[in-house]
Design a protein around this motif. Sequence first.
Motif, PDB file in Angstrom:
ATOM      1  N   ASN A 135      54.014  35.724  44.372  1.00 34.33           N
ATOM      2  CA  ASN A 135      53.964  36.752  43.180  1.00 34.33           C
ATOM      3  C   ASN A 135      52.379  36.499  42.689  1.00 34.33           C
ATOM      4  N   GLY A 136      51.671  35.578  42.960  1.00 33.98           N
ATOM      5  CA  GLY A 136      50.394  35.491  42.327  1.00 33.98           C
ATOM      6  C   GLY A 136      49.412  36.362  42.824  1.00 33.98           C
ATOM      7  N   ASN A 137      49.645  37.198  43.917  1.00 31.52           N
ATOM      8  CA  ASN A 137      49.033  37.893  44.619  1.00 31.52           C
ATOM      9  C   ASN A 137      48.261  39.078  43.448  1.00 31.52           C
ATOM     10  N   LEU A 138      48.689  39.196  42.482  1.00 35.20           N
ATOM     11  CA  LEU A 138      47.992  40.025  41.373  1.00 35.20           C
ATOM     12  C   LEU A 138      46.785  39.243  41.041  1.00 35.20           C
ATOM     13  N   ALA A 139      47.051  38.004  40.406  1.00 32.23           N
ATOM     14  CA  ALA A 139      45.949  37.137  40.109  1.00 32.23           C
ATOM     15  C   ALA A 139      45.006  37.163  40.987  1.00 32.23           C
ATOM     16  N   ALA A 301      50.446  48.365  45.317  1.00 33.43           N
ATOM     17  CA  ALA A 301      51.148  47.718  46.482  1.00 33.43           C
ATOM     18  C   ALA A 301      51.456  46.388  46.102  1.00 33.43           C
ATOM     19  N   ASN A 302      50.569  45.565  45.225  1.00 34.95           N
ATOM     20  CA  ASN A 302      50.889  44.277  44.754  1.00 34.95           C
ATOM     21  C   ASN A 302      52.150  44.321  43.640  1.00 34.95           C
ATOM     22  N   LEU A 303      51.859  45.362  42.873  1.00 36.91           N
ATOM     23  CA  LEU A 303      52.917  45.555  41.832  1.00 36.91           C
ATOM     24  C   LEU A 303      54.296  45.764  42.436  1.00 36.91           C
ATOM     25  N   ALA A 335      58.214  35.027  33.630  1.00 41.28           N
ATOM     26  CA  ALA A 335      56.510  35.126  32.976  1.00 41.28           C
ATOM     27  C   ALA A 335      55.701  35.899  33.870  1.00 41.28           C
ATOM     28  N   VAL A 336      55.987  35.562  35.212  1.00 42.47           N
ATOM     29  CA  VAL A 336      55.340  36.138  36.453  1.00 42.47           C
ATOM     30  C   VAL A 336      55.447  37.784  36.263  1.00 42.47           C
ATOM     31  N   LEU A 337      56.882  38.178  36.307  1.00 36.93           N
ATOM     32  CA  LEU A 337      57.222  39.609  36.074  1.00 36.93           C
ATOM     33  C   LEU A 337      56.732  40.167  35.016  1.00 36.93           C
ATOM     34  N   ALA A 338      56.886  39.601  33.805  1.00 41.27           N
ATOM     35  CA  ALA A 338      56.300  40.078  32.532  1.00 41.27           C
ATOM     36  C   ALA A 338      54.995  40.501  32.683  1.00 41.27           C
ATOM     37  N   GLY A 339      54.138  39.440  33.148  1.00 46.04           N
ATOM     38  CA  GLY A 339      52.635  39.684  33.276  1.00 46.04           C
ATOM     39  C   GLY A 339      52.040  40.624  34.246  1.00 46.04           C
ATOM     40  N   THR A 340      53.094  40.901  35.178  1.00 47.54           N
ATOM     41  CA  THR A 340      52.817  42.195  36.391  1.00 47.54           C
ATOM     42  C   THR A 340      52.931  43.372  35.425  1.00 47.54           C
ATOM     43  N   VAL A 341      54.210  43.625  34.932  1.00 49.05           N
ATOM     44  CA  VAL A 341      54.428  44.719  33.907  1.00 49.05           C
ATOM     45  C   VAL A 341      53.301  44.999  32.968  1.00 49.05           C
ATOM     46  N   LEU A 342      52.935  43.928  32.239  1.00 48.65           N
ATOM     47  CA  LEU A 342      51.936  44.163  30.994  1.00 48.65           C
ATOM     48  C   LEU A 342      50.692  44.817  31.841  1.00 48.65           C
ATOM     49  N   TYR A 343      50.310  44.154  32.900  1.00 43.92           N
ATOM     50  CA  TYR A 343      48.867  44.550  33.450  1.00 43.92           C
ATOM     51  C   TYR A 343      49.395  46.303  33.846  1.00 43.92           C
ATOM     52  N   ALA A 344      50.407  46.394  34.375  1.00 43.12           N
ATOM     53  CA  ALA A 344      50.354  48.127  34.810  1.00 43.12           C
ATOM     54  C   ALA A 344      50.277  48.896  33.754  1.00 43.12           C
ATOM     55  N   ALA A 345      50.956  48.335  32.476  1.00 42.57           N
ATOM     56  CA  ALA A 345      50.678  49.192  31.348  1.00 42.57           C
ATOM     57  C   ALA A 345      49.499  48.931  30.422  1.00 42.57           C
TER      58      ALA A 345
END
Length: 356
Positions: A135-139, A301-303, A335-345
Amino acid sequence: MVSEGDLRDLTETKEAQGALHLTETSAAVVLAGVAPSEPLLSKVGLLMMLTVICGCACQAPYEVLNSGDKGCSHLVSLTEHIFGLVATSQVALRRPQLPLAWHFCLAAGSIGYTQFQNAALGTQLPTLVLITIKNGNLAANVFLGKCILGRCYGVQQLLSVLLLSAGLVLVSVAGIDTSAQGANDSAVGGGGQWSSILGIVLLAAALLSRAAGALAQEQWCHRYSVPVDEILFFRSLLGLPAVLMHWPQISMHASQWMGDGAVAGLAWHRPWLLLALNTIMDYACRVCVTHIIERTSALTANLVLTFQRFVSFIISAVVLSNQSLRWNLWLGALAVLAGTVLYAASPSIKKRIKED
């Protein structure tokens, strides 16, 4: 799954392509709750749902095979490449719309991802930990977007990446501790902690390779009318020689699966059934992700993939894992999921929406 005939219709006229084409900002509108045109929202939403379903359906057999038969990932990759060539063979009869040199660039990202990931699967790193670290593909996407494309990111976006990275560190530590308890000297890099550390490094290289390919695909698909089947065909064709470099391992595992003995606790025919399910669902997931990138962006797509892998993590932890999971593994995954959602918002994305 969206038919490839519908996609070819899109590429025949600029009007049809424009009707279904979203920029990264438009994708953020969907995530922010601002409704775009109804047909566009329904098609992108359907693609996202199919990506999650197909991704989970291919991840479960993939985990069972790799957990029970370390090193079989090259056999799995060979099957996926051959299936991709057969499914998109009609592309060989027409002239490619994207220059061949650029197809080599896209294929290089896919080859790097496949080779590094397969090498990581051969280490002592637990498969469940590997699923989470992917899931680190977003980073990786943000890192390359800043370094290569010169993109600017807001404070909340950077904080979300830091939260995601902290989650990845927690998961990595949990994976190293778990591997130290069940060392296997046959694993790549030896047994125990050093093998897991090597697996984490290989996964980081795999994520950077995939992010580079996704960013390139995003740029070129938004500029040219490149059919999805063409991208998948050349990705499979150009990636096949790299997979065949591991033919001795491929033939060894195929012989084991054909024998009378059980593999991963399964009768001789069941590994092949799991392989078939993984191959079909993996191809369907690749088609959906490629459509999402074409209509939105690599970030969107990453999200979607991050959410899919979190669902896969829960399925693996509850159903497939035979080990007790530590608190830091669960905390890291959240934390990985929360970081992704925080980025989207992030408000910086919403600001660009208002400006457009």
